[in-house]
Scaffold this motif. Sequence first.
Motif, mmCIF file in Angstrom:
data_model
loop_
_atom_site.group_PDB
_atom_site.id
_atom_site.type_symbol
_atom_site.label_atom_id
_atom_site.label_comp_id
_atom_site.label_asym_id
_atom_site.label_seq_id
_atom_site.Cartn_x
_atom_site.Cartn_y
_atom_site.Cartn_z
ATOM 1 N N ILE A 86 44.695 32.875 47.699
ATOM 2 C CA ILE A 86 43.534 33.357 48.458
ATOM 3 C C ILE A 86 42.235 32.960 47.754
ATOM 4 O O ILE A 86 41.287 32.467 48.386
ATOM 5 N N ILE A 87 42.177 33.145 46.437
ATOM 6 C CA ILE A 87 40.957 32.801 45.693
ATOM 7 C C ILE A 87 40.739 31.293 45.704
ATOM 8 O O ILE A 87 39.597 30.806 45.824
ATOM 9 N N ASP A 88 41.814 30.527 45.600
ATOM 10 C CA ASP A 88 41.687 29.063 45.679
ATOM 11 C C ASP A 88 41.113 28.656 47.032
ATOM 12 O O ASP A 88 40.295 27.715 47.117
ATOM 13 N N ASP A 89 41.564 29.329 48.082
ATOM 14 C CA ASP A 89 41.045 29.024 49.423
ATOM 15 C C ASP A 89 39.543 29.259 49.517
ATOM 16 O O ASP A 89 38.858 28.663 50.351
ATOM 17 N N HIS A 90 39.037 30.164 48.670
ATOM 18 C CA HIS A 90 37.598 30.459 48.677
ATOM 19 C C HIS A 90 36.822 29.601 47.668
ATOM 20 O O HIS A 90 35.636 29.853 47.425
ATOM 21 N N ASN A 91 37.496 28.598 47.073
ATOM 22 C CA ASN A 91 36.867 27.769 46.030
ATOM 23 C C ASN A 91 36.391 28.612 44.853
ATOM 24 O O ASN A 91 35.362 28.317 44.227
ATOM 25 N N GLY A 92 37.132 29.667 44.566
ATOM 26 C CA GLY A 92 36.799 30.518 43.440
ATOM 27 C C GLY A 92 37.783 30.350 42.306
ATOM 28 O O GLY A 92 38.590 29.414 42.274
ATOM 29 N N LYS A 93 37.739 31.288 41.355
ATOM 30 C CA LYS A 93 38.631 31.239 40.195
ATOM 31 C C LYS A 93 39.147 32.643 39.916
ATOM 32 O O LYS A 93 38.435 33.631 40.117
ATOM 33 N N ILE A 94 40.384 32.722 39.438
ATOM 34 C CA ILE A 94 40.935 33.980 38.960
ATOM 35 C C ILE A 94 41.536 33.716 37.597
ATOM 36 O O ILE A 94 42.433 32.871 37.452
ATOM 37 N N ILE A 95 40.997 34.373 36.574
ATOM 38 C CA ILE A 95 41.353 34.060 35.184
ATOM 39 C C ILE A 95 41.968 35.297 34.541
ATOM 40 O O ILE A 95 41.298 36.321 34.369
ATOM 41 N N ILE B 150 26.456 40.143 47.181
ATOM 42 C CA ILE B 150 26.820 39.496 48.443
ATOM 43 C C ILE B 150 27.409 38.102 48.196
ATOM 44 O O ILE B 150 26.852 37.291 47.458
ATOM 45 N N ALA B 151 28.576 37.862 48.835
ATOM 46 C CA ALA B 151 29.200 36.533 48.800
ATOM 47 C C ALA B 151 29.782 36.246 50.177
ATOM 48 O O ALA B 151 30.172 37.167 50.903
ATOM 49 N N ASP B 152 29.850 34.964 50.542
ATOM 50 C CA ASP B 152 30.451 34.571 51.821
ATOM 51 C C ASP B 152 31.968 34.488 51.634
ATOM 52 O O ASP B 152 32.476 33.526 51.045
ATOM 53 N N VAL B 153 32.676 35.481 52.144
ATOM 54 C CA VAL B 153 34.129 35.514 51.958
ATOM 55 C C VAL B 153 34.798 36.070 53.211
ATOM 56 O O VAL B 153 34.147 36.614 54.101
ATOM 57 N N GLN B 154 36.114 35.929 53.250
ATOM 58 C CA GLN B 154 36.925 36.614 54.257
ATOM 59 C C GLN B 154 37.248 38.000 53.674
ATOM 60 O O GLN B 154 38.087 38.144 52.784
ATOM 61 N N GLN B 155 36.586 38.987 54.181
ATOM 62 C CA GLN B 155 36.580 40.301 53.534
ATOM 63 C C GLN B 155 37.983 40.883 53.359
ATOM 64 O O GLN B 155 38.347 41.351 52.272
ATOM 65 N N GLN B 156 38.793 40.843 54.407
ATOM 66 C CA GLN B 156 40.109 41.467 54.318
ATOM 67 C C GLN B 156 40.970 40.797 53.258
ATOM 68 O O GLN B 156 41.687 41.461 52.496
ATOM 69 N N ARG B 157 40.913 39.489 53.161
ATOM 70 C CA ARG B 157 41.744 38.761 52.194
ATOM 71 C C ARG B 157 41.278 39.046 50.759
ATOM 72 O O ARG B 157 42.106 39.178 49.852
ATOM 73 N N ILE B 158 39.962 39.153 50.557
ATOM 74 C CA ILE B 158 39.450 39.480 49.215
ATOM 75 C C ILE B 158 39.865 40.900 48.834
ATOM 76 O O ILE B 158 40.259 41.164 47.690
ATOM 77 N N GLU B 159 39.809 41.826 49.781
ATOM 78 C CA GLU B 159 40.256 43.190 49.492
ATOM 79 C C GLU B 159 41.746 43.220 49.164
ATOM 80 O O GLU B 159 42.204 44.018 48.326
ATOM 81 N N GLN B 160 42.501 42.321 49.793
ATOM 82 C CA GLN B 160 43.927 42.205 49.488
ATOM 83 C C GLN B 160 44.118 41.792 48.028
ATOM 84 O O GLN B 160 44.944 42.351 47.301
ATOM 85 N N VAL B 161 43.333 40.833 47.571
ATOM 86 C CA VAL B 161 43.406 40.376 46.179
ATOM 87 C C VAL B 161 43.095 41.528 45.226
ATOM 88 O O VAL B 161 43.811 41.753 44.227
ATOM 89 N N LEU B 162 42.035 42.269 45.531
ATOM 90 C CA LEU B 162 41.614 43.369 44.656
ATOM 91 C C LEU B 162 42.688 44.451 44.566
ATOM 92 O O LEU B 162 42.958 44.991 43.483
ATOM 93 N N VAL B 163 43.311 44.769 45.694
ATOM 94 C CA VAL B 163 44.376 45.780 45.690
ATOM 95 C C VAL B 163 45.557 45.306 44.845
ATOM 96 O O VAL B 163 46.158 46.083 44.097
ATOM 97 N N ILE B 164 45.917 44.021 44.952
ATOM 98 C CA ILE B 164 47.033 43.476 44.160
ATOM 99 C C ILE B 164 46.765 43.660 42.671
ATOM 100 O O ILE B 164 47.620 44.157 41.924
ATOM 101 N N ILE B 165 45.571 43.278 42.222
ATOM 102 C CA ILE B 165 45.262 43.345 40.788
ATOM 103 C C ILE B 165 45.186 44.804 40.327
ATOM 104 O O ILE B 165 45.688 45.162 39.249
#
Length: 514
Positions: free
Chosen positions: A485-494, A398-413
């Motif tokens: 999108i990940i930056d907006d969530h204060n996360g990282k994508i490496i 569980i994480a506090d996120v905007q679900q649709q935008r995170i799913e968008q990121v996952l589909v892209i990758i």
Amino acid sequence: MSLEEVSILLVEDEDSSREMLKHFLEQLEFAKIYTAKDGKEGYECFLNYQPDLILTDLSMPIMDGLVMSEKIKSITSHVPILLITTRFEKEITERAVDIGIEGYLFKPISFDRLEKLLYKYAHRVLLERNLTHKMKLLNEYKRAIDVSSAVTKTDTNGTITYVNDAFCKMLGYSREELIGHKHNLVKHADTPPGTYEDLWKTITQKKVWKGRIKNRKKNGKTSYEYSIIVPILNEDNEIVEFIALRQDITDLFYQEEYLKRRIQEEVDKNLLETKFSTIGRMAAGITHEINTPLTYIKGNIELMLQDIQSMDDTVKQKDYLLEDSKTLLDGVHRIASIVESMREMASQKQEVPQPTNVYASLITALTLAYNKAKQISEIRIQNEIFKIGMDKEKFKYIADVQQQRIEQVLVIIINNALDALKRIDDFSQRLLEITVEREDEFIVVRIQDNGGGIDEKILPNIFDPFESNKEEGGMGIGLNVAKRIIDDHNGKIIPSNHENGALFEVYLPIKGEL
């Protein structure tokens, strides 16, 4: 053989003879013994009780045994009648034969012979009763199948010998127009010859063929059906005919094509970030349009499955029908799972982060990418091969996120990884592994392929717009969108190269503030 399932009517005018015969019949333990003292009373008793056997005297007042027998045989010819007489006359014998009386007993009666005759004809009664019961069951099975499926029969030359109403309705032909012809009459010109070659080869080898066929209706329109064709064998294990059960999947096919077309139109029309929001808006309408016919089809297949399960286990084709009906139902469930994933994405609100199961979002993203992935590579998630309909709540991250935008990121990758895997010719050598776990205050998703990795020259700038690693010339904007999108969530994508492939690690803060 027991007589406890057989009833008998005894017609005898002499009281002493009637009582003696009744006593004898009671010892044989008939299920029910009815008695009458003359033909008129015997006829009325027959009408009231419908006994299985009749034992009657010939000479009686009011109505003799021949007249009574003739009246009974005019109603039903199946009830065996045994005639008791003291006379052997040609006229009587010929009349009894014409009436259809089964046997004679001469007075004084031989009880041994009477017993043998009673057992003989009681056995016939029980055989006919069992046959009638089985015929009724077969008719019920046929009715159940006719209600739920289009059915055809063909001989060993492929000529149609039977069609039911559902098949006629499905293609718009009458029985007279179909029977006596081959299935070429409804064959669609677009159907590859190999389809029918494979079909005929399979069923003539005494195997069951199943698959989707495109047919042409009488009015020229196209019909799609899912067919199960079963060879019927005789006692010598030789094929005598073929029976086909067909489900009309035309509406389902066009809904599927419509869904693909709508998605492709939107994807082609917009850049990636705009594309996803557009898909989200249209998904609710599409899922509504699909769910109505899908629910109808699912209900009918479930009814058909119940009908087949109720069949007698002696029906040779029961196991085939059960297996293939379950295959149909599994296919419908898979489509329903895809529709549900689209509905979930469409219903998300982007403005407010909410506690979200990242594993469930991965399942949604994989479901949306499945139509592409199934042609390219198997995907493993948490060491399990991904399948449509997997339990989204099997793992909780569980994480506090905007679900649709995170799913968008996952589909892209995931889509980028699938594109990279096309470089490997051998399907079995392609690998796409996804894991998710918690590390300190992050949920970490790792997506790794073995498609050759990222060009080292562009790796430092891979998130810049128009930087692309794709051989087919992608625009390179997808990863830029994902990074923002990940930056907006204060996360990282490496991104990195690892074991002859690309590895993307997505870090999502468990308690992130946008």
